[in-house]
Design a protein around this motif. Structure first.
Motif: not given
Ligand code: ATP
Ligand code: MG
Length: 436
Positions: A99-106, A108-115
């Protein structure tokens, strides 16, 4: 002789199956097979792989997991960096870092992600079978989806993984489900819970007394057997859930019902981390003693905001790799063989250059060949060939090589005739050696 150095207590070497060892631990071939199976299941569901650091700022876990949890109170490997005094921690779980990484790199800017990710995590617990200080988690996250569709898909994906691994639902693993509701519902439940435990304060242990006001829900997660009866009779969150929360849970259940996946609603399930809401679930087994939870997860719609990001609904789970592989070993389910297709016996050291060239051609054609290294009599080499589990021995002798040939001997079929094969046409017969 210098003193032997040993691994840190609770941190294990995962070794090839051919190395005998005292403790029960999964062997590395099983481990690799698990990784391959996981990779295939996740790819079929549209999940993308990622890696985050093993070391994170301590505050990430204090804020993310919650201060009054077992993990943050007593299980984290934390230290102050000797160079600059930064407060650092070996990750005790993987979600907060993702979650930290997702926020740091924005991200989800283009929509949801499954990782998904898989790697070591660290918790200072009392080591025992299925409980270690370094262990591995498979971590899967669906980020930016409010559910309940993705909740149900995620749970069914775990069933697909069990089935691909050969586990039988109901017999080897079963699903428990609960809803932790929304913050307002939890507040109402919390008030009822505090009143209940205050009325029985004389029966609480030290941990529970401390948590009574800080985080009473955590008392439900106690491992103290003396508290089980008290916890069993405590007010249930399920009785405080409003219509929207109920509808979310019902929608998840409707999919599971339609898919024929049995489950049990367990109103006592709170999970060991603070960040969950709505759907939570655990896959448990009765074959591993008290370390019976192999996979646990749930929805954590508030975590992104708590860690400084935009409000983002999300759900995920963590799976304990060692526990799961111990279960597979315990059940003795059939595993793909780690044996090579063929074992190369090299009778005369002078044959070695030609033999190695031929082996390279076989490997290029996809054959797994183990070369006998270190010389020795033909008899001794055949013994090793037998022990390797290979189905064929390739015999490189001076006579055969003189004719540009190698002898192929079946090791598991006494009736099969010995064959000779041309070395200048390896690709034409390589497939005869392949087991699968
Ligand atoms: P437990 O109740 O057994 O302590 P947990 O709720 O702390 O588990 P999670 O934080 O949900 O566990 O971690 C996900 C999975 O990781 C667990 O379901 C379990 O399979 C595994 N796991 C947790 N702690 C350990 C450990 N110390 N050693 C090995 N595996 C573990
Ligand atoms: Mg735990």
């Amino acid at each position: 002789m210098a003193d032997k150095l040993l691994a840190v207590k609770g941190m294990n070497d995962i070794l090839p199956g051919s190395v005998p060892r005292k403790e029960k631990l999964p062997d590395a071939a099983l481990w690799r097979w698990f990784e391959t199976t996981v990779q295939s299941v996740l790819a079929r569901h549209g999940y993308q792989y990622l890696l985050t650091p093993i070391v994170e700022p301590t505050s990430l876990f204090v804020r993310g997991i919650g201060e009054a949890t077992d993990i943050v109170e007593k299980e984290m490997y934390s230290w102050s960096d000797a160079m600059n005094g930064d407060a650092l921690t070996l990750r005790p779980e993987i979600t907060a870092g993702i979650v930290r990484a997702m926020i740091e790199h924005n991200a989800l800017y283009n929509g949801p992600l499954r990782v998904w990710s898989m790697g070591p995590v660290f918790r200072h617990e009392r080591p025992q079978k299925g409980r270690y200080r370094q262990f591995y988690q498979l971590d899967v996250e669906a980020l930016g989806y409010p559910g309940p569709d993705v909740d149900a898909e995620l749970i069914l994906m775990v069933r697909r993984l069990w089935q691909d691994l050969g586990l039988v639902i109901g017999q080897h693993v079963r699903l428990e489900l609960n809803s932790l509701g929304q913050p307002a519902e939890r507040a109402a439940h919390r008030a009822a819970l505090v009143a209940y435990f205050e009325a029985h304060a004389d029966q609480l242990d030290e941990d529970s007394k401390r948590r009574l006001h800080a985080n009473p829900l955590r008392i439900l997660d106690t491992k103290n057997p003396a508290l089980q009866a008290l916890v069993e009779a405590a007010p249930k969150l399920l009785d405080h859930l409003g219509p929207e929360t109920r509808a979310h849970l019902d929608a998840v259940c409707a999919v599971l019902d339609a898919a024929g996946l049995p489950y049990r609603i367990n109103p006592r399930m709170v999970r060991g981390l603070d960040y969950y809401n709505l759907t939570v679930f655990e896959w448990v087994t009765d074959h591993l003693g008290s370390q019976g939870t192999v996979c646990g997860g749930g929805r954590y719609d508030g975590l992104f905001e708590q860690l400084g990001g935009k409000p983002t609904p999300a759900i995920g789970f963590g799976l304990g790799v060692e526990r799961l592989l111990l279960l597979l070993q315990e059940l003795g389910l059939p595993m793909p063989s780690a044996a090579p297709d063929a074992y190369a016996v090299v009778g005369d050291p002078q044959c070695l250059p030609q033999a190695l060239v031929a082996l390279d051609a076989l490997r290029a054609a996809g054959v797994a060949v183990q070369m006998h290294a270190g010389g020795g009599s033909i008899k001794a080499q055949f013994k090793k060939a037998d022990a390797s589990g290979a189905r064929h021995a390739l015999v490189f002798g001076a006579d055969e090589l003189g004719r540009g040939e190698v002898a192929v001997k079946a090791l598991r079929d006494a009736a099969a005739p010995q064959l000779t094969r041309r070395l200048d046409a390896v690709a034409a017969w390589a497939n005869e050696l392949r087991t699968a």
